[in-house]
Enzyme design. Structure first.
Site, PDB file in Angstrom:
ATOM      1  N   PRO A  66     -77.208  18.223  47.210  1.00 35.35           N
ATOM      2  CA  PRO A  66     -76.620  19.526  46.891  1.00 35.35           C
ATOM      3  C   PRO A  66     -75.252  19.325  46.237  1.00 35.35           C
ATOM      4  O   PRO A  66     -74.486  18.445  46.638  1.00 35.35           O
ATOM      5  CB  PRO A  66     -76.508  20.221  48.247  1.00 35.35           C
ATOM      6  N   HIS A  67     -74.972  20.129  45.225  1.00 30.78           N
ATOM      7  CA  HIS A  67     -73.714  19.965  44.508  1.00 30.78           C
ATOM      8  C   HIS A  67     -73.295  21.282  43.869  1.00 30.78           C
ATOM      9  O   HIS A  67     -74.113  22.170  43.651  1.00 30.78           O
ATOM     10  CB  HIS A  67     -73.820  18.865  43.455  1.00 30.78           C
ATOM     11  N   GLY A  68     -72.003  21.367  43.604  1.00 34.46           N
ATOM     12  CA  GLY A  68     -71.480  22.555  42.952  1.00 34.46           C
ATOM     13  C   GLY A  68     -70.045  22.341  42.535  1.00 34.46           C
ATOM     14  O   GLY A  68     -69.393  21.361  42.922  1.00 34.46           O
TER      15      GLY A  68
END
Length: 149
Positions: A66-68
Site C-alpha cells: 500500500p502506498h500514497g
C-alpha cells in the site's frame, strides 16, 4: 538503494493484529502517526483507501505494497509489517497477504517514491526473501533481514 535507509525500527511490525484490509491499513497508519505525530492518520488512511479503490496493492505471493502521497510530508515514511495469519487484501492472485510494505511519500518526491516501490517489487520476487521474512522470529530478525538486502 537500501530500504533500511528509510526504515525506523519502531515501524517494523512483526505481528499485525488486523484481520481485514481496512483494519490493516488503519493499524499501519496509526503506528506511523504514533512515530510521526505531525501526520494526520485519518488523511493518510483516506489516501491509502482511495489508492486501493483504483486497484489493489496486493500484488500476489502474499505481499501487499500500500502506498500514497501526502502533501504534508517532508520525508518518505516506510513501514514494514507482517501478519502471521494472512489477510484478505484482494490480492491479484486471490491469496491472503502476510507481508506488507507501506510507503507514504511527499507529493514532490515522485522519483524516490517510485524507486522505493521498484526496489520492494524486486526484493519480494525473491522466494528466499519471502520465506526468511515470514520465518523471522521477531522485530530484530526482520530488521537484520531487511538490512541484508
Amino acid at each position: 538503494m537500501r530500504l533500511d535507509e528509510y526504515l525506523d525500527r519502531e515501524l517494523v511490525l512483526p505481528a499485525l493484529a488486523a484481520t481485514s484490509k481496512p483494519e490493516v491499513l488503519r493499524e499501519m497508519t496509526m503506528a506511523v502517526a504514533a512515530r510521526h505525530p505531525q501526520l494526520d492518520a485519518d488523511l493518510a488512511l483516506s489516501v491509502l483507501l482511495d489508492r486501493e479503490g483504483l486497484g489493489t496493492t496486493g500484488i500476489g505471493d502474499g505481499v501487499a505494497i500500500p502506498h500514497g502521497k501526502l502533501p504534508t510530508l517532508s520525508n518518505i515514511i516506510l513501514l514494514v509489517g507482517r501478519s502471521l495469519h494472512g489477510v484478505d487484501f484482494e490480492a491479484l492472485d486471490f491469496k491472503p497477504c502476510s507481508i506488507f510494505f507501506l510507503v507514504l511519500a511527499p507529493e514532490q518526491m515522485t522519483g524516490i517514491h517510485l524507486r522505493i516501490l521498484a526496489h520492494i517489487s524486486r526484493l519480494i520476487k525473491d522466494d528466499s526473501f519471502r520465506k526468511d521474512f515470514f520465518e523471522a522470529e521477531d522485530r530484530e530478525g526482520l530488521l537484520r533481514l531487511l538490512q541484508s538486502y
